[in-house]
Design a protein around this motif. Structure first.
Motif, mmCIF file in Angstrom:
data_model
loop_
_atom_site.group_PDB
_atom_site.id
_atom_site.type_symbol
_atom_site.label_atom_id
_atom_site.label_comp_id
_atom_site.label_asym_id
_atom_site.label_seq_id
_atom_site.Cartn_x
_atom_site.Cartn_y
_atom_site.Cartn_z
ATOM 1 N N LEU A 93 0.788 -1.229 0.000
ATOM 2 C CA LEU A 93 0.000 0.000 0.000
ATOM 3 C C LEU A 93 0.826 1.288 0.000
ATOM 4 C CD1 LEU A 93 -2.840 -0.976 2.510
ATOM 5 C CD2 LEU A 93 -2.681 -1.425 0.058
ATOM 6 N N VAL A 94 2.139 1.179 -0.067
ATOM 7 C CA VAL A 94 2.972 2.381 -0.080
ATOM 8 C C VAL A 94 2.727 3.193 -1.342
ATOM 9 C CG1 VAL A 94 5.337 3.258 -0.211
ATOM 10 C CG2 VAL A 94 4.759 1.442 1.418
ATOM 11 N N PHE A 95 2.731 2.517 -2.489
ATOM 12 C CA PHE A 95 2.586 3.226 -3.765
ATOM 13 C C PHE A 95 1.194 3.821 -3.913
ATOM 14 C CE2 PHE A 95 2.107 3.412 -8.454
ATOM 15 C CZ PHE A 95 3.180 4.245 -8.727
ATOM 16 N N VAL A 96 0.161 3.037 -3.585
ATOM 17 C CA VAL A 96 -1.198 3.562 -3.720
ATOM 18 C C VAL A 96 -1.450 4.665 -2.690
ATOM 19 C CG1 VAL A 96 -2.318 1.922 -2.144
ATOM 20 C CG2 VAL A 96 -3.621 2.902 -4.020
ATOM 21 N N GLY A 97 -0.752 4.614 -1.564
ATOM 22 C CA GLY A 97 -0.832 5.692 -0.591
ATOM 23 C C GLY A 97 -0.289 6.986 -1.173
ATOM 24 N N LEU A 98 0.804 6.870 -1.937
ATOM 25 C CA LEU A 98 1.377 8.038 -2.609
ATOM 26 C C LEU A 98 0.398 8.581 -3.653
ATOM 27 C CD1 LEU A 98 3.748 9.937 -3.287
ATOM 28 C CD2 LEU A 98 4.588 8.157 -4.860
ATOM 29 N N MET A 99 -0.219 7.678 -4.423
ATOM 30 C CA MET A 99 -1.210 8.093 -5.417
ATOM 31 C C MET A 99 -2.361 8.852 -4.761
ATOM 32 S SD MET A 99 -1.434 4.607 -7.712
ATOM 33 C CE MET A 99 -2.883 5.172 -8.593
ATOM 34 N N THR A 100 -2.828 8.324 -3.650
ATOM 35 C CA THR A 100 -3.952 8.947 -2.947
ATOM 36 C C THR A 100 -3.559 10.321 -2.417
ATOM 37 O OG1 THR A 100 -4.753 6.751 -2.300
ATOM 38 C CG2 THR A 100 -5.614 8.636 -1.070
ATOM 39 N N PHE A 101 -2.367 10.435 -1.881
ATOM 40 C CA PHE A 101 -1.889 11.723 -1.373
ATOM 41 C C PHE A 101 -1.828 12.758 -2.499
ATOM 42 C CE2 PHE A 101 1.708 14.634 -0.633
ATOM 43 C CZ PHE A 101 1.273 15.243 0.542
ATOM 44 N N ILE A 102 -1.337 12.351 -3.664
ATOM 45 C CA ILE A 102 -1.235 13.271 -4.803
ATOM 46 C C ILE A 102 -2.617 13.761 -5.206
ATOM 47 C CG2 ILE A 102 -0.696 13.391 -7.271
ATOM 48 C CD1 ILE A 102 1.653 11.475 -6.702
ATOM 49 N N LEU A 103 -3.588 12.845 -5.264
ATOM 50 C CA LEU A 103 -4.929 13.239 -5.691
ATOM 51 C C LEU A 103 -5.597 14.153 -4.665
ATOM 52 C CD1 LEU A 103 -6.603 12.703 -8.192
ATOM 53 C CD2 LEU A 103 -7.782 10.865 -6.982
ATOM 54 N N ILE A 104 -5.393 13.862 -3.386
ATOM 55 C CA ILE A 104 -5.968 14.710 -2.336
ATOM 56 C C ILE A 104 -5.352 16.110 -2.387
ATOM 57 C CG2 ILE A 104 -6.095 15.071 0.162
ATOM 58 C CD1 ILE A 104 -6.429 12.053 0.467
ATOM 59 N N MET A 105 -4.044 16.179 -2.597
ATOM 60 C CA MET A 105 -3.395 17.489 -2.686
ATOM 61 C C MET A 105 -3.896 18.278 -3.898
ATOM 62 S SD MET A 105 -1.672 17.909 -0.046
ATOM 63 C CE MET A 105 -0.949 19.467 -0.548
ATOM 64 N N SER A 106 -4.231 17.568 -4.981
ATOM 65 C CA SER A 106 -4.782 18.270 -6.146
ATOM 66 C C SER A 106 -6.157 18.839 -5.828
ATOM 67 C CB SER A 106 -4.859 17.325 -7.360
ATOM 68 O OG SER A 106 -5.908 16.375 -7.211
ATOM 69 N N SER A 107 -6.876 18.186 -4.914
ATOM 70 C CA SER A 107 -8.166 18.733 -4.463
ATOM 71 C C SER A 107 -7.939 20.015 -3.657
ATOM 72 C CB SER A 107 -8.907 17.706 -3.604
ATOM 73 O OG SER A 107 -10.146 17.357 -4.165
ATOM 74 N N VAL A 108 -6.857 20.041 -2.879
ATOM 75 C CA VAL A 108 -6.528 21.236 -2.093
ATOM 76 C C VAL A 108 -6.224 22.410 -3.023
ATOM 77 C CG1 VAL A 108 -4.866 22.244 -0.471
ATOM 78 C CG2 VAL A 108 -5.683 19.909 -0.121
ATOM 79 N N THR A 109 -5.432 22.166 -4.060
ATOM 80 C CA THR A 109 -5.115 23.251 -4.990
ATOM 81 C C THR A 109 -6.368 23.730 -5.731
ATOM 82 O OG1 THR A 109 -4.484 21.632 -6.691
ATOM 83 C CG2 THR A 109 -2.715 22.524 -5.302
ATOM 84 N N MET A 110 -7.292 22.802 -5.986
ATOM 85 C CA MET A 110 -8.550 23.205 -6.628
ATOM 86 C C MET A 110 -9.379 24.099 -5.700
ATOM 87 S SD MET A 110 -10.572 23.310 -9.164
ATOM 88 C CE MET A 110 -10.174 22.063 -10.387
ATOM 89 N N VAL A 111 -9.413 23.748 -4.405
ATOM 90 C CA VAL A 111 -10.116 24.587 -3.430
ATOM 91 C C VAL A 111 -9.516 25.993 -3.428
ATOM 92 C CG1 VAL A 111 -10.499 24.972 -0.961
ATOM 93 C CG2 VAL A 111 -10.910 22.719 -1.947
#
Length: 241
Positions: free
Chosen positions: A81-99
């Protein structure tokens, strides 16, 4: 009504003109909510199908064994789950930039909107790149639509003592559902990135500045947050359960 507001953004009050009645919501935003609701039904159907097969099956490929590598590196085992954790973090951060882009739009801060939208686009491309690496890794292992690894390799993804016939049956189901659902989500992310690029070009061209409103940023933001929310469910179903 301000003279800087274009005809397309003017509030219309006739019964069929699509104004703010009856929910005090702008027409385009309401239509986006309707679209997202219909899309939620599609994802729900896919995930419910996965759950029904997953929990009715006598066995299932273990996520901690299937997703224990870090594609693109020399780490092949021992990092579940390390790699998918990184993927999830990237997508969540992109939501922050959208906000932040939406917030900047409320202040009519054109330059800030551009930079935060660019950050969102970069985050989307990074997520898609990670997903491509993961797909390539699983394909290299032998998983694909209607395809599974050979019997010897397949045993690495199950607890010991599981009959081969059961391993093969559930692995086919896992592979078909995994690539279909994550591919469908990836298509949504790709579509969102393309839309964000178009919107960013419009921002640079001063389209929304001339209209007197950056409401379109909020509309595409709703779509992007929806895509991020769906990933939380996909992550839970495939990688945690």
């Amino acid at each position: 009504m301000s003279a800087t507001v274009s005809k397309i953004d003017e509030l219309k009050t006739t019964p069929w003109s699509g104004g703010r009645s009856p929910f005090n919501v702008e027409y385009g935003k309401m239509m986006m909510w309707f679209f997202l609701l219909s899309d939620a039904f599609t994802f729900s159907s896919l995930l419910i199908s996965y759950g029904a097969l997953r929990f009715s099956a006598p066995t299932w490929p273990s996520p901690s064994l299937v997703f224990q590598s870090v594609p693109g590196t020399s780490i092949e085992h021992g990092a579940p789950l390390v790699f998918v954790g990184l993927m999830t973090f990237i997508l969540i951060m992109s939501s922050v930039t959208m906000v932040l882009a939406v917030e900047a739009g409320h202040r009519n801060a054109k330059k800030e909107v551009v930079w935060w939208m660019i950050g969102t686009i970069i985050g989307g491309f990074m997520f898609l790149g990670c997903q491509a690496l993961e797909w390539n890794h699983l394909h290299h292992e032998g998983f694909w639509w209607s395809a599974i690894p050979n019997a010897e390799t397949l045993q690495e993804f199950f607890e010991k003592g599981i009959p081969l016939a059961q391993q093969q049956m559930t692995s086919h189901q896992f592979a078909n559902l995994f690539f279909t659902i994550t591919g469908f989500h990836g298509f949504h992310v790709f579509s969102g990135v393309i839309i964000n690029i178009i919107i960013t070009i419009n921002v640079l061209a001063g389209t929304y500045e001339k209209r007197g409103s950056y409401l379109m940023i909020e509309k595409v933001g709703l779509y992007w947050h929806f895509v991020d929310l769906v990933w939380v469910f996909v992550f839970t179903f495939f990688y945690l359960v």
